[in-house]
Scaffold this active site. Structure first.
Site, mmCIF file in Angstrom:
data_model
loop_
_atom_site.group_PDB
_atom_site.id
_atom_site.type_symbol
_atom_site.label_atom_id
_atom_site.label_comp_id
_atom_site.label_asym_id
_atom_site.label_seq_id
_atom_site.Cartn_x
_atom_site.Cartn_y
_atom_site.Cartn_z
ATOM 1 C CB THR A 144 15.947 -2.304 2.344
ATOM 2 O OG1 THR A 144 16.292 -1.031 1.814
ATOM 3 C CG2 THR A 144 15.228 -2.103 3.666
ATOM 4 C CB SER A 179 9.258 4.575 4.966
ATOM 5 O OG SER A 179 9.697 3.274 4.574
ATOM 6 C CE1 TYR A 181 10.083 -2.518 1.833
ATOM 7 C CE2 TYR A 181 11.415 -0.518 1.697
ATOM 8 C CZ TYR A 181 11.257 -1.881 1.470
ATOM 9 O OH TYR A 181 12.260 -2.603 0.910
ATOM 10 C CG HIS A 182 12.975 1.876 4.400
ATOM 11 N ND1 HIS A 182 12.310 2.883 3.734
ATOM 12 C CD2 HIS A 182 13.925 1.429 3.538
ATOM 13 C CE1 HIS A 182 12.846 3.046 2.525
ATOM 14 N NE2 HIS A 182 13.824 2.170 2.376
ATOM 15 C CE LYS A 185 12.229 -5.335 2.518
ATOM 16 N NZ LYS A 185 12.025 -6.635 1.892
HETATM 17 P P1 NAD Z 1 7.981 -6.023 -6.617
HETATM 18 O O1 NAD Z 1 6.831 -5.317 -5.987
HETATM 19 O O2 NAD Z 1 8.242 -5.776 -8.044
HETATM 20 O O3 NAD Z 1 7.834 -7.613 -6.407
HETATM 21 C C1 NAD Z 1 7.351 -8.183 -5.234
HETATM 22 C C2 NAD Z 1 6.521 -9.388 -5.644
HETATM 23 O O4 NAD Z 1 6.051 -10.037 -4.456
HETATM 24 C C3 NAD Z 1 5.284 -8.991 -6.456
HETATM 25 O O5 NAD Z 1 5.178 -9.774 -7.610
HETATM 26 C C4 NAD Z 1 4.118 -9.237 -5.504
HETATM 27 O O6 NAD Z 1 2.939 -9.629 -6.155
HETATM 28 C C5 NAD Z 1 4.682 -10.335 -4.605
HETATM 29 N N1 NAD Z 1 4.082 -10.338 -3.269
HETATM 30 C C6 NAD Z 1 3.979 -9.320 -2.389
HETATM 31 N N2 NAD Z 1 3.340 -9.708 -1.275
HETATM 32 C C7 NAD Z 1 3.040 -11.026 -1.449
HETATM 33 C C8 NAD Z 1 2.377 -11.988 -0.654
HETATM 34 N N3 NAD Z 1 1.877 -11.675 0.537
HETATM 35 N N4 NAD Z 1 2.246 -13.250 -1.130
HETATM 36 C C9 NAD Z 1 2.750 -13.591 -2.352
HETATM 37 N N5 NAD Z 1 3.367 -12.705 -3.168
HETATM 38 C C10 NAD Z 1 3.508 -11.428 -2.714
HETATM 39 O O7 NAD Z 1 9.256 -5.679 -5.721
HETATM 40 P P2 NAD Z 1 10.799 -5.810 -6.089
HETATM 41 O O8 NAD Z 1 11.291 -4.500 -6.522
HETATM 42 O O9 NAD Z 1 10.995 -6.988 -6.956
HETATM 43 O O10 NAD Z 1 11.409 -6.097 -4.652
HETATM 44 C C11 NAD Z 1 11.566 -7.432 -4.211
HETATM 45 C C12 NAD Z 1 12.171 -7.440 -2.826
HETATM 46 O O11 NAD Z 1 13.430 -6.792 -2.850
HETATM 47 C C13 NAD Z 1 11.334 -6.719 -1.774
HETATM 48 O O12 NAD Z 1 11.385 -7.422 -0.569
HETATM 49 C C14 NAD Z 1 12.033 -5.397 -1.633
HETATM 50 O O13 NAD Z 1 11.839 -4.864 -0.333
HETATM 51 C C15 NAD Z 1 13.473 -5.761 -1.880
HETATM 52 N N6 NAD Z 1 14.251 -4.642 -2.396
HETATM 53 C C16 NAD Z 1 13.916 -4.067 -3.607
HETATM 54 C C17 NAD Z 1 14.669 -2.995 -4.077
HETATM 55 C C18 NAD Z 1 14.363 -2.285 -5.368
HETATM 56 O O14 NAD Z 1 14.994 -1.271 -5.670
HETATM 57 N N7 NAD Z 1 13.412 -2.773 -6.172
HETATM 58 C C19 NAD Z 1 15.758 -2.534 -3.318
HETATM 59 C C20 NAD Z 1 16.051 -3.135 -2.097
HETATM 60 C C21 NAD Z 1 15.287 -4.208 -1.655
HETATM 61 N N1 USQ Z 2 13.970 10.729 -4.704
HETATM 62 C C1 USQ Z 2 14.097 11.951 -5.359
HETATM 63 N N2 USQ Z 2 13.306 12.163 -6.451
HETATM 64 C C2 USQ Z 2 12.422 11.229 -6.923
HETATM 65 C C3 USQ Z 2 12.323 10.001 -6.248
HETATM 66 C C4 USQ Z 2 13.108 9.784 -5.141
HETATM 67 O O1 USQ Z 2 14.876 12.829 -4.978
HETATM 68 O O2 USQ Z 2 11.739 11.508 -7.917
HETATM 69 C C5 USQ Z 2 14.826 10.460 -3.536
HETATM 70 C C6 USQ Z 2 14.100 9.999 -2.284
HETATM 71 O O3 USQ Z 2 13.622 11.088 -1.520
HETATM 72 C C7 USQ Z 2 15.173 9.188 -1.581
HETATM 73 C C8 USQ Z 2 15.984 8.606 -2.726
HETATM 74 O O4 USQ Z 2 15.657 9.367 -3.887
HETATM 75 O O5 USQ Z 2 16.002 10.020 -0.843
HETATM 76 C C9 USQ Z 2 15.687 7.131 -3.018
HETATM 77 O O6 USQ Z 2 14.293 6.983 -3.231
HETATM 78 P P1 USQ Z 2 13.713 5.730 -4.014
HETATM 79 O O7 USQ Z 2 12.230 5.914 -4.123
HETATM 80 O O8 USQ Z 2 14.482 5.498 -5.249
HETATM 81 O O9 USQ Z 2 14.112 4.532 -3.030
HETATM 82 P P2 USQ Z 2 13.523 4.078 -1.640
HETATM 83 O O10 USQ Z 2 12.283 4.769 -1.260
HETATM 84 O O11 USQ Z 2 14.647 4.156 -0.648
HETATM 85 O O12 USQ Z 2 13.139 2.570 -1.912
HETATM 86 C C10 USQ Z 2 13.768 1.776 -2.907
HETATM 87 C C11 USQ Z 2 12.919 0.527 -3.083
HETATM 88 C C12 USQ Z 2 12.876 -0.236 -1.760
HETATM 89 C C13 USQ Z 2 14.283 -0.504 -1.285
HETATM 90 C C14 USQ Z 2 15.124 0.754 -1.221
HETATM 91 C C15 USQ Z 2 16.583 0.474 -0.983
HETATM 92 O O13 USQ Z 2 11.602 0.887 -3.481
HETATM 93 O O14 USQ Z 2 12.174 -1.447 -1.948
HETATM 94 O O15 USQ Z 2 14.230 -1.095 -0.010
HETATM 95 O O16 USQ Z 2 15.075 1.427 -2.497
HETATM 96 S S1 USQ Z 2 17.317 1.704 0.066
HETATM 97 O O17 USQ Z 2 17.088 3.002 -0.516
HETATM 98 O O18 USQ Z 2 18.713 1.389 0.154
HETATM 99 O O19 USQ Z 2 16.641 1.593 1.340
#
Ligand code: NAD
Ligand code: USQ
Length: 401
Positions: A144, A179, A181-182, A185
């Site tokens: 991420t 976070s 979570y972050h 990664k």
């Molecule tokens: P998502 O939650 O929609 O999908 C993740 C999938 O992985 C789910 O179907 C879940 O059931 C499965 N999963 C989780 N833990 C598991 C485990 N232990 N074993 C088997 N399956 C498991 O998430 P997404 O939005 O599709 O994100 C996918 C990846 O991309 C993540 O690693 C996330 O960090 C990364 N990412 C997402 C975004 C975004 O904006 N959605 C942005 C940047 C990075």
């Molecule tokens: N935010 C608002 N209002 C809202 C929701 C969010 O102002 O209603 C703000 C948050 O405070 C943050 C920004 O928008 O500053 C982005 O928040 P987000 O929830 O859209 O994204 P984030 O928490 O960063 O996480 C999402 C995905 C995660 C991925 C990440 C990419 O859930 O899996 O890793 O985007 S990045 O942001 O580049 O780290």
């Protein structure tokens, strides 16, 4: 190519699996449906009515003749994962299977620990399974952009040349995640770099920005293939949330000043980037990092774009600055490089072209399923134990700053 997609029932994984399958790759998916369980735990659901994975795969096969094999299991279970890798012997594994919501990881100790165990152990297991059964396999791992945080210098793609006391070296770019979570990664990235170095594995860390939209060419083939679209305060990403809020005339929930700037990309670019990474594998022992986003916006800029797009559709959406639940810079420098995927052939989709079709129209189409009680943020970064309670529209005024 023979590609295994971990997390194939999720938002990015489902879109990527179909895209790769349509392109003629031999695709299999792994998932344990944890994501659907977290929806139940939180009392939320995707805007779009997604079908069970087995039904979606059957529909895909009936519509296209392309078969995608399904393996149901948990990637933190080494026996399951290593057996799957051993049976499949893929050329590339695309790893999406993690807990990906920053707010979920900040609910309390239990959720922070769960997130880091799930993500770090899953990735470690994958590295060990590849090493044991398929060492030539290319690991394409979703990282991420949030690993870098918001430093006051330009963000490079993974590595930076540093001059120090007359000497110079290329080192991993400093990480300042926001976070637990972050942070998971960041731990994954370090484990991947180490595994590539000591075992000669090949890996690409795709540091992805915030993904938006739900429409890809494949999922629009049939309603049975529709992808998820999250808008709740935990899993909903900011642009998806603003569009859904606009669709029901709810104020757009800009946290604090709204100067938080992030990289964004269309889900159609996510799937293409993943294919580009697979088709151009890292060398043995190489851990590449690509910054995977196409445009950067501040939260306030996004809110203004949604407001304008809403007006074109006859929707009035007020922008409301509410107290930010996170500990993050609300106004900061942000300039991140992102040329490596473009160099490989990515042709970006731009938000200004897709805001209406890919987002607003979907939000309006499924408007009846919107639960406004999930709009307001309740998970606060400063609190060690957040009370997850349903919000009411009235509480919006209490949180306005
Ligand atoms: P998502 O939650 O929609 O999908 C993740 C999938 O992985 C789910 O179907 C879940 O059931 C499965 N999963 C989780 N833990 C598991 C485990 N232990 N074993 C088997 N399956 C498991 O998430 P997404 O939005 O599709 O994100 C996918 C990846 O991309 C993540 O690693 C996330 O960090 C990364 N990412 C997402 C975004 C975004 O904006 N959605 C942005 C940047 C990075
Ligand atoms: N935010 C608002 N209002 C809202 C929701 C969010 O102002 O209603 C703000 C948050 O405070 C943050 C920004 O928008 O500053 C982005 O928040 P987000 O929830 O859209 O994204 P984030 O928490 O960063 O996480 C999402 C995905 C995660 C991925 C990440 C990419 O859930 O899996 O890793 O985007 S990045 O942001 O580049 O780290």
């Amino acid at each position: 190519m023979k590609v295994c997609v971990l997390g194939g029932d999720g938002y990015c994984g489902w879109a990527a699996a179909l895209y790769l399958s349509k392109k003629g790759h031999e695709v299999s998916v792994v998932d344990n449906f944890a994501r659907r369980t977290w929806d139940h735990e939180l009392g939320v659901q995707t805007l779009t009515p997604i079908q069970p994975l087995a039904d979606r795969l059957r529909a895909w096969y009936e519509l296209t003749g392309h078969r995608i094999e399904l393996f149901v299991g948990d990637v933190t279970d080494y026996d399951f994962l290593s057996t799957t890798i051993d049976n499949l012997r893929p050329e590339a594994v695309v790893h999406f299977a993690e807990q990906r919501a920053a707010p979920y990881s900040m609910i309390d100790r239990k959720h922070a620990v769960f997130t880091q165990v799930n993500n770090v152990v899953g990735t470690l297991n994958l590295l060990f399974a590849i090493r044991e059964f398929q060492p030539e396999c290319h690991v394409v791992k979703l990282g991420t952009m949030g690993e870098y945080g918001t430093p006051n210098i330009d963000i490079e793609e993974g590595y930076i040349r540093v001059e120090h006391n007359g000497r110079s070296d290329v080192l991993p770019f400093p990480k300042q995640p926001g976070s637990f979570y972050h942070l998971s990664k960041v731990h994954d990235s370090h484990n991947m770099m180490f595994a590539c170095k000591i075992w000669g594995l090949r890996a690409t860390d795709l540091n992805q920005g915030v993904v938006y939209g739900t429409v890809t060419d494949e999922v629009t083939l049939d309603e049975a293939l529709i992808n998820r679209f999250d808008y709740d305060e935990i899993f909903g990403t900011v642009l998806n949330r603003f569009c859904v809020q606009a669709a029901v005339g709810h104020p757009l929930t800009v946290y604090g000043k709204g100067g938080q700037t992030r990289g964004f990309l269309d889900i159609r670019d996510t799937v293409r980037c993943v294919e580009l990474a697979c088709l151009n594998p890292a060398g043995r022992g190489e851990c590449r990092v690509y910054n995977q986003f196409t445009e950067q916006f501040s939260v306030l800029e996004l809110a203004e774009m949604v407001q304008l797009a809403g007006r074109e559709l006859g929707l009035e959406a007020e922008i409301r600055h509410i107290a930010g639940p996170r500990v993050e810079a609300e106004q900061h420098y942000y300039h991140a490089k992102h040329s490596k995927l473009i160099d490989l052939g990515l042709k970006p989709h731009y938000l200004s072209d897709s805001l209406l079709d890919s987002l607003m129209n979907i939000a309006i189409k499924y408007r009846d399923r919107i639960d406004t009680a999930t709009f307001l943020p309740q998970v606060r970064w400063e609190s060690a134990k957040n009370e997850r309670r349903r919000s009411t529209a009235a509480s919006l005024s209490e949180t306005v700053i």
